[in-house]
Write a protein that holds these residues in place. Structure first.
Motif, short mmCIF file in Angstrom:
data_model
loop_
_atom_site.label_atom_id
_atom_site.label_comp_id
_atom_site.label_asym_id
_atom_site.label_seq_id
_atom_site.Cartn_x
_atom_site.Cartn_y
_atom_site.Cartn_z
N GLN A 28 -14.96 -4.45 7.27
CA GLN A 28 -14.57 -5.57 8.13
C GLN A 28 -13.07 -5.60 8.34
O GLN A 28 -12.58 -5.85 9.46
N ARG A 29 -12.33 -5.35 7.28
CA ARG A 29 -10.87 -5.32 7.36
C ARG A 29 -10.40 -4.19 8.28
O ARG A 29 -9.38 -4.31 8.96
N LYS A 30 -11.14 -3.09 8.33
CA LYS A 30 -10.80 -1.98 9.21
C LYS A 30 -10.78 -2.44 10.67
O LYS A 30 -9.87 -2.13 11.43
N LEU A 169 4.42 2.37 14.38
CA LEU A 169 3.13 1.81 14.00
C LEU A 169 2.56 2.42 12.73
O LEU A 169 1.74 1.81 12.05
N SER A 170 2.99 3.65 12.39
CA SER A 170 2.48 4.28 11.17
C SER A 170 2.95 3.55 9.92
O SER A 170 2.43 3.80 8.82
N ALA A 171 3.92 2.65 10.07
CA ALA A 171 4.38 1.86 8.92
C ALA A 171 3.35 0.80 8.53
O ALA A 171 3.48 0.18 7.48
N VAL A 172 2.36 0.58 9.38
CA VAL A 172 1.28 -0.36 9.08
C VAL A 172 0.00 0.45 8.92
O VAL A 172 -0.74 0.66 9.88
N PRO A 173 -0.27 0.97 7.73
CA PRO A 173 -1.40 1.88 7.55
C PRO A 173 -2.75 1.18 7.70
O PRO A 173 -2.90 0.00 7.40
N ASN A 174 -3.72 1.93 8.19
CA ASN A 174 -5.09 1.43 8.27
C ASN A 174 -5.96 2.30 7.34
O ASN A 174 -6.64 3.23 7.79
#
Length: 207
Positions: A28-30, A169-174
């Motif tokens: 869900q968080r994904k 954006l890569s500083a906010v990892p998924n």
């Protein structure tokens, strides 16, 4: 007829159920993180705003903003990279904004050594919004819902410092899919190990 041990089976069952629930939560968080990343990508093209003085979550990350630093009251160095991608030490100033506000942090540039002495006396500063370093453990970051402290990353470096990197954006990892897979694997391993242990005990006639 030999029976399963009740209490151990209940405890293992609860542990496996908890692991599966955590895996579903990470899935869900994904989805939530993917929506956030789309918003952050759009933030980079929106008009500048006044830098917020209170934590407001991740919704404003990478938005252009400006603030006035009445006086830098302290500096600290954090490891990082400059605009060219070279390793260096981010110079972060804690600013005073007057009696009416709590102040704010701004990354004024990147030095080559951790013991650099920035020459910067404050004033108008503009840049983009990001998270201030907090050194929170990864496990705490996963479960925490408390908004992180925000800071500015200045467009123009202070004298003697290298330029800051652009918003990335890569500083906010998924990583939520990887976390979900890990929890599901933990649940599977726990079930297999317990099944093997129970089978051995039954064969040994100790149940």
């Amino acid at each position: 007829m030999k029976r399963l041990p009740v209490i151990p089976t209940i405890l293992v069952g609860l542990a496996i159920a908890a692991m599966i629930a955590l895996g579903i939560w990470q899935l869900q968080r994904k989805g939530e993180k993917e929506a956030l990343l789309a918003q952050l990508s759009a933030n980079r093209t929106l008009p500048p705003i006044a830098f917020p003085r209170i934590p407001v979550g991740e919704a404003l990350l990478f938005r252009h903003a400006s603030a006035f630093c009445l006086e830098p009251v302290s500096f600290k160095a954090e490891g990082g990279r400059n605009a060219a991608g070279a390793h260096g030490w981010r110079q972060i100033a804690q600013c005073r904004t007057g009696a009416e506000g709590p102040g704010f942090a701004v990354q004024i540039g990147v030095a080559k050594t951790p013991d650099a002495k920035p020459i910067w006396r404050g004033g108008e500063v503009s840049g983009y919004i990001t998270h201030a370093p907090d050194h929170q453990p990864m496990i705490a970051t996963i479960f925490s819902r408390t908004p992180k402290t925000l800071m500015l990353v200045a467009d123009k470096p202070a004298p003697g410092l290298g330029a800051n990197p652009e918003a990335d954006l890569s500083a906010v990892p998924n990583n939520h899919l990887a976390y979900a897979v890990q929890w599901f694997l933990f649940a599977l391993v726990a079930a297999v190990i317990y099944a093997i242990a129970v089978r051995k005990r039954m064969k040994a006639g100790s149940l």
